[in-house]
Every structure is written in C-alpha cells, then in structure tokens.
Scaffold this motif. Structure first.
Motif, PDB file in Angstrom:
ATOM      1  N   GLU A  57      -4.365 -27.020 -17.177  1.00  0.00           N
ATOM      2  CA  GLU A  57      -4.226 -25.794 -17.962  1.00  0.00           C
ATOM      3  C   GLU A  57      -4.509 -24.550 -17.129  1.00  0.00           C
ATOM      4  O   GLU A  57      -4.437 -23.431 -17.640  1.00  0.00           O
ATOM      5  CB  GLU A  57      -5.155 -25.839 -19.174  1.00  0.00           C
ATOM      6  CG  GLU A  57      -4.798 -26.938 -20.164  1.00  0.00           C
ATOM      7  CD  GLU A  57      -5.603 -26.870 -21.443  1.00  0.00           C
ATOM      8  OE1 GLU A  57      -6.263 -25.832 -21.669  1.00  0.00           O
ATOM      9  OE2 GLU A  57      -5.577 -27.847 -22.221  1.00  0.00           O
ATOM     10  N   HIS A  63       1.504 -27.453 -17.118  1.00  0.00           N
ATOM     11  CA  HIS A  63       0.659 -27.608 -18.304  1.00  0.00           C
ATOM     12  C   HIS A  63       0.828 -29.003 -18.905  1.00  0.00           C
ATOM     13  O   HIS A  63       1.948 -29.550 -18.908  1.00  0.00           O
ATOM     14  CB  HIS A  63       1.007 -26.548 -19.341  1.00  0.00           C
ATOM     15  CG  HIS A  63      -0.016 -26.421 -20.430  1.00  0.00           C
ATOM     16  ND1 HIS A  63      -0.076 -27.287 -21.500  1.00  0.00           N
ATOM     17  CD2 HIS A  63      -1.031 -25.534 -20.600  1.00  0.00           C
ATOM     18  CE1 HIS A  63      -1.077 -26.946 -22.283  1.00  0.00           C
ATOM     19  NE2 HIS A  63      -1.677 -25.874 -21.762  1.00  0.00           N
ATOM     20  N   ALA A  65       1.183 -29.924 -21.819  1.00  0.00           N
ATOM     21  CA  ALA A  65       2.109 -29.956 -22.959  1.00  0.00           C
ATOM     22  C   ALA A  65       3.562 -29.788 -22.542  1.00  0.00           C
ATOM     23  O   ALA A  65       4.456 -29.865 -23.387  1.00  0.00           O
ATOM     24  CB  ALA A  65       1.736 -28.872 -23.965  1.00  0.00           C
ATOM     25  N   TRP A  66       3.828 -29.551 -21.256  1.00  0.00           N
ATOM     26  CA  TRP A  66       5.200 -29.348 -20.809  1.00  0.00           C
ATOM     27  C   TRP A  66       5.893 -30.677 -20.582  1.00  0.00           C
ATOM     28  O   TRP A  66       5.283 -31.646 -20.101  1.00  0.00           O
ATOM     29  CB  TRP A  66       5.232 -28.536 -19.525  1.00  0.00           C
ATOM     30  CG  TRP A  66       4.765 -27.124 -19.679  1.00  0.00           C
ATOM     31  CD1 TRP A  66       4.464 -26.473 -20.834  1.00  0.00           C
ATOM     32  CD2 TRP A  66       4.525 -26.191 -18.620  1.00  0.00           C
ATOM     33  NE1 TRP A  66       4.057 -25.185 -20.575  1.00  0.00           N
ATOM     34  CE2 TRP A  66       4.084 -24.980 -19.224  1.00  0.00           C
ATOM     35  CE3 TRP A  66       4.632 -26.243 -17.246  1.00  0.00           C
ATOM     36  CZ2 TRP A  66       3.764 -23.859 -18.474  1.00  0.00           C
ATOM     37  CZ3 TRP A  66       4.317 -25.125 -16.493  1.00  0.00           C
ATOM     38  CH2 TRP A  66       3.884 -23.941 -17.112  1.00  0.00           C
ATOM     39  N   ASP A  81       7.861 -27.036 -24.253  1.00  0.00           N
ATOM     40  CA  ASP A  81       6.434 -27.119 -24.528  1.00  0.00           C
ATOM     41  C   ASP A  81       6.286 -27.875 -25.849  1.00  0.00           C
ATOM     42  O   ASP A  81       6.778 -27.416 -26.896  1.00  0.00           O
ATOM     43  CB  ASP A  81       5.834 -25.712 -24.628  1.00  0.00           C
ATOM     44  CG  ASP A  81       4.317 -25.722 -24.705  1.00  0.00           C
ATOM     45  OD1 ASP A  81       3.761 -26.610 -25.391  1.00  0.00           O
ATOM     46  OD2 ASP A  81       3.688 -24.828 -24.112  1.00  0.00           O
ATOM     47  N   ARG A  83       4.057 -28.152 -27.834  1.00  0.00           N
ATOM     48  CA  ARG A  83       3.318 -27.433 -28.873  1.00  0.00           C
ATOM     49  C   ARG A  83       4.229 -26.504 -29.672  1.00  0.00           C
ATOM     50  O   ARG A  83       3.789 -25.939 -30.686  1.00  0.00           O
ATOM     51  CB  ARG A  83       2.191 -26.607 -28.231  1.00  0.00           C
ATOM     52  CG  ARG A  83       1.153 -27.440 -27.475  1.00  0.00           C
ATOM     53  CD  ARG A  83       0.228 -26.554 -26.650  1.00  0.00           C
ATOM     54  NE  ARG A  83       0.970 -25.825 -25.623  1.00  0.00           N
ATOM     55  CZ  ARG A  83       0.408 -24.972 -24.769  1.00  0.00           C
ATOM     56  NH1 ARG A  83      -0.894 -24.728 -24.835  1.00  0.00           N
ATOM     57  NH2 ARG A  83       1.151 -24.358 -23.851  1.00  0.00           N
ATOM     58  N   GLU A  84       5.481 -26.335 -29.233  1.00  0.00           N
ATOM     59  CA  GLU A  84       6.372 -25.359 -29.846  1.00  0.00           C
ATOM     60  C   GLU A  84       7.415 -26.004 -30.755  1.00  0.00           C
ATOM     61  O   GLU A  84       8.547 -25.534 -30.858  1.00  0.00           O
ATOM     62  CB  GLU A  84       7.051 -24.535 -28.752  1.00  0.00           C
ATOM     63  CG  GLU A  84       6.054 -23.715 -27.939  1.00  0.00           C
ATOM     64  CD  GLU A  84       6.707 -22.870 -26.864  1.00  0.00           C
ATOM     65  OE1 GLU A  84       6.252 -21.726 -26.658  1.00  0.00           O
ATOM     66  OE2 GLU A  84       7.674 -23.334 -26.233  1.00  0.00           O
ATOM     67  N   TYR A  89      11.499 -25.945 -30.159  1.00  0.00           N
ATOM     68  CA  TYR A  89      11.356 -26.261 -28.734  1.00  0.00           C
ATOM     69  C   TYR A  89      12.180 -25.316 -27.858  1.00  0.00           C
ATOM     70  O   TYR A  89      13.236 -25.680 -27.324  1.00  0.00           O
ATOM     71  CB  TYR A  89      11.748 -27.715 -28.434  1.00  0.00           C
ATOM     72  CG  TYR A  89      10.887 -28.722 -29.146  1.00  0.00           C
ATOM     73  CD1 TYR A  89       9.549 -28.892 -28.799  1.00  0.00           C
ATOM     74  CD2 TYR A  89      11.407 -29.488 -30.180  1.00  0.00           C
ATOM     75  CE1 TYR A  89       8.749 -29.808 -29.458  1.00  0.00           C
ATOM     76  CE2 TYR A  89      10.619 -30.408 -30.853  1.00  0.00           C
ATOM     77  CZ  TYR A  89       9.285 -30.563 -30.493  1.00  0.00           C
ATOM     78  OH  TYR A  89       8.500 -31.465 -31.155  1.00  0.00           O
TER      79      TYR A  89
END
Length: 258
Positions: A57, A63, A65-66, A81, A83-84, A89
C-alpha cells in the motif's frame, strides 16, 4: 488463493474472454490465458523468479487490490481496482519501466473499455477512423491515449509505400534462425515473447530461459527483423544465424505446444 477470489466478476471475465487485440501496440495485446489470471500477475504483483509478493500500500507500489487484466505489447499493464466494483471497475494503466507504478485513468468502466476496443477492432486498419473514434470517447485525454493518438496521427500522415526502385538486397532473403543467447534483466517480458514465438505456456517459457542458447524461430531474415529488434530493445542478446553456417553452437529447439 486467487488474488481475485474464487472467480472473476462477470464483467471482468467477459473482458478477459473477449481478448480483443487492436492494431496499435499501445493498446492491449496480451491477455490472461483461460484460468491464468494469477499467472498474469507475475511481474506486477509477484516476482517472476522468487514468487515474492511485491504488492504494497506504499505510494508507487503495486496495490494489493489491483488486478492486471491485459497488457500492451511492451507489457505495460491495464488493470482494475477490486475495491471499485460499485463504479463498474474503472480501467487504469501504468508504464512498467518507470521504476514506480503511477496509474493513469483509461476508461470509466471495464465494460466501456471493452466496448471501445470492440468498436476500434471493427474499423480495421484505418488510422483516421480509429483516431476519430478515440477522440469521441470521454476520458481519453491522458496517458496512454496521448501516445496512441500520436501513433495513429503519424500513420495517417505516412506516405503510401511505393515499389522499390532499386533491387532488393539479396542478403535480406537469407534463410536462418533467431537464436536467443541471453535474456537480460527483463526475463518476464522475454518469456512473454517466447509464449508468442514458440506457442508455449508462460511457465514453460520461463523454464526455457534456463536452457540457453535457444532457437526461437526460423525463416527469411527480412521476416525476422521485427522480432529481432523487439527482443534487443528488451535487453536480450539475440542473433540472426544464417542457415548452414554452423555458428549457432549447441542450441535447444523446443517443440510447440498445442
């Protein structure tokens, strides 16, 4: 455990399965093989030799999450990501050779990016039409779109090829083979070239780099020049060896995989 969980989100899976390749080398040229999304993260999330997790991070790092879902010819990744999800996305891009990961927005969602690639593919080899289509797409002002736009504009301005007035150099039509002698520091990218040239799986390609020198392909010199230049640009030591000269030394010639 897979970095994306037991399965990819449907929109992401559809994008990967479509595997649309458009003419410009800055656009996606590489996609994960079926069931190979984790293997595709090598060189981004994980180290190609040790398997070490490179995600962090910290600023400028990959990252956790990537998730890389494609790469251009130069192995610069297109990624999302995880998280998106609520935003569909969005797709990001970053140059792989910059020393740190600096994401640039590419498309508002992975579905939108897939639709754009599909429309570009339908335009064939018309750089003017492709450039006009990209210019109509919102969010295509930054990297990597600037370079892609420049490439297409240059292709539009290039004069049509004329028949050569001078005789073709016979040396260009010498038969021979490309022989890889040293992969250099960018072994993951060289392995991806082996995947394309030899038709082998990524794991097999990495294994072959331990058994150099290796014959990559054969044919007329003029037909092999593009691959020769690309490999050398990645730092590999590779030679064109004319057939029958006996200059190759002991060279492995792996069979193509089905």
């Amino acid at each position: 455990m897979s970095v994306a969980g037991p399965s990819l989100p449907p929109s992401v899976q559809a994008f990967v399965d479509a595997a649309l390749v458009v003419g410009d080398l800055g656009l996606p040229q590489w996609y994960p093989e079926p069931g190979g999304i984790d293997a595709f993260q090598v060189g981004y999330r994980s180290h190609g030799h040790t398997g070490e997790d490179l995600s962090s991070e910290a600023p400028g790092q990959w990252h956790p999450a990537w998730l890389a879902v494609a790469a251009n010819y130069f192995r610069d990744p297109y990624f999302i990501d995880l998280r998106e999800a609520d935003a569909g996305y969005p797709v990001w891009w970053a140059p792989a050779s910059a020393g740190r990961w600096t994401p640039s927005p590419v498309a508002a969602s992975i579905e939108r990016f897939g639709a754009l690639l599909q429309s570009l593919a339908a335009l064939g080899d018309d750089p003017g039409a492709m450039l006009a289509r990209i210019e109509r797409e919102p969010g295509t002002e930054g990297a990597p779109w600037r370079e892609i736009r420049a490439n297409l504009a240059e292709a539009m301005d290039a004069p049509e090829e004329e028949e050569p007035s001078a005789p073709v150099d016979p040396a260009h039509w010498t038969r021979g083979a490309l022989v890889l002698r040293d992969a250099g520091a960018r072994r993951v990218e060289i392995a991806q070239c082996l995947v394309r040239l030899l038709g082998v799986a990524p794991a097999r390609a990495l294994a072959l780099l331990k058994a150099l020198p290796l014959e990559l392909c054969s044919g007329f010199q003029t037909h092999l020049e593009a691959d020769l230049r690309s490999l050398r640009a990645l730092g590999a030591t590779v030679d064109f060896v004319p057939a029958g000269t006996g200059d190759t030394g002991p060279v492995a010639s792996p069979p193509h995989e089905a």
